[in-house]
Design a protein around this motif. Structure first.
Motif, PDB file in Angstrom:
ATOM      1  N   THR A  12      -3.411   0.428  -3.422  1.00  0.00           N
ATOM      2  CA  THR A  12      -2.619  -0.762  -3.368  1.00  0.00           C
ATOM      3  C   THR A  12      -2.342  -1.384  -4.645  1.00  0.00           C
ATOM      4  OG1 THR A  12      -4.493  -1.401  -1.583  1.00  0.00           O
ATOM      5  CG2 THR A  12      -2.801  -3.208  -2.845  1.00  0.00           C
ATOM      6  N   THR A  48       0.535  -0.933   0.241  1.00  0.00           N
ATOM      7  CA  THR A  48       0.298   0.162  -0.151  1.00  0.00           C
ATOM      8  C   THR A  48       0.819   1.191   0.418  1.00  0.00           C
ATOM      9  OG1 THR A  48      -0.444   0.085   2.408  1.00  0.00           O
ATOM     10  CG2 THR A  48      -2.059  -1.507   1.200  1.00  0.00           C
ATOM     11  N   LYS A  75      -5.974   5.617  -0.006  1.00  0.00           N
ATOM     12  CA  LYS A  75      -4.888   5.012  -0.610  1.00  0.00           C
ATOM     13  C   LYS A  75      -5.092   4.044  -0.869  1.00  0.00           C
ATOM     14  CE  LYS A  75      -5.981   0.486   1.397  1.00  0.00           C
ATOM     15  NZ  LYS A  75      -6.130  -0.967   2.679  1.00  0.00           N
TER      16      LYS A  75
END
Length: 294
Positions: free
Chosen positions: A146, A137, A144
């Motif tokens: 990922t 991440t 965020k």
């Protein structure tokens, strides 16, 4: 690993289509700040003339500046074989960290030998600021991101999920485009099928953004769809097509495809994080053409 998709976070996504290579680059803005990421940028090349230019990248730079955005990441979904990356040029102009999947080292080892790069070419991915592993991440402002390892087209392919948006590189095309080839060195049709299933396991409302579109059947260029639409309608993997069916189809189809027009310059440049060859004593830069194929 927790579900990487947060459907409540909806980044602003601006696509930039390059008609010469049918590539879409993206500016992905955190909805809660002025931070952004740039995904899969393009450096223009007139291969026959040996001329590099920055028109496509300059469009992105102008957009970022006009919006007052701060670039935090420059993401490469994989080592592209059909266009040169503009990431180093944009990084010099706007900043940001440059990231790619950790298996760039596999690509560097393979093509370092093919292009006879010698011991001075580092094959450890150190040309990049960050090497992503599966599930890693990062943040773009408050949002965020990922990284999901989705190999098959190449060993280093990653899908990047930011909020409700996923940038799939060449793992998938629009539903009427199907999937990308898996016959490059390090490619694998079985792994590509598994990677596609990994993407299709994301929530159905997840927005998917393609790296390429070729306008099948003459339709207008499109680059955004959803997981649900791909599950139902993708012509290569939708509707429950089995792995065996996909591998047989993909292998037979790939055997009929010519190499991408820009594969030789693209691989040489992109495996080095978009850096052009060093100038020689006469002040000029040169790209190699390995005779009798890759």
């Amino acid at each position: 690993m927790q579900d990487p998709v947060d459907l409540t976070v909806k980044p602003e996504v601006e696509g930039f289509f390059d008609p010469d290579t049918h590539t879409i680059s993206y500016v992905v803005k955190d909805p809660a700040s002025n931070a952004c990421a740039i995904v899969d940028s393009v450096m223009d090349i007139d291969y026959a003339a040996g001329r590099i230019s920055t028109d496509h990248a300059d469009r992105i730079i102008a957009f970022v500046r006009s919006r007052g955005l701060a670039v935090e990441w420059l993401i490469e979904t994989h080592v592209h074989a059909d266009h040169l990356s503009a990431a180093p040029y944009i990084q010099r102009e706007l900043g940001g960290r440059l990231g790619i999947g950790r298996n760039i080292t596999v690509v560097q080892e393979t093509f370092g030998k093919i292009f006879n790069e010698g011991t001075e070419f580092q094959r450890d991915g150190s040309q990049f600021d960050r090497l992503f592993d599966d599930g890693d991440t990062y943040t773009v402002g408050t949002m965020k991101g990922t990284a999901l390892h989705t190999p098959g087209h190449t060993p280093a392919c990653m899908t990047h999920v930011m909020g409700d948006a996923a940038f799939v590189g060449d793992t998938l095309f629009m539903p009427d485009g199907g999937s990308a080839r898996a016959d490059f060195p390090g490619g694998d049709a079985e792994k590509l099928y598994d990677s596609i299933q990994k993407v299709l396991a994301l929530p159905g409302a997840t927005r998917l953004f393609m790296c390429h579109d070729y306008g099948p059947g003459g339709r207008e260029i499109r680059w955004e769809t959803t997981v649900a639409d791909e599950r139902a309608h993708n012509i290569h993997v939708g509707g429950g097509r089995t792995k065996a069916e996909f591998v047989r189809f993909r292998t037979e189809r790939d055997a009929t495809l010519a190499m991408p027009r820009l594969i030789l310059p693209s691989l040489q440049v992109n495996m080095k994080a978009g850096q052009l060859p060093q100038e020689e004593q006469n002040g000029k830069r040169y790209l190699k053409v390995p005779l009798n194929g890759l």
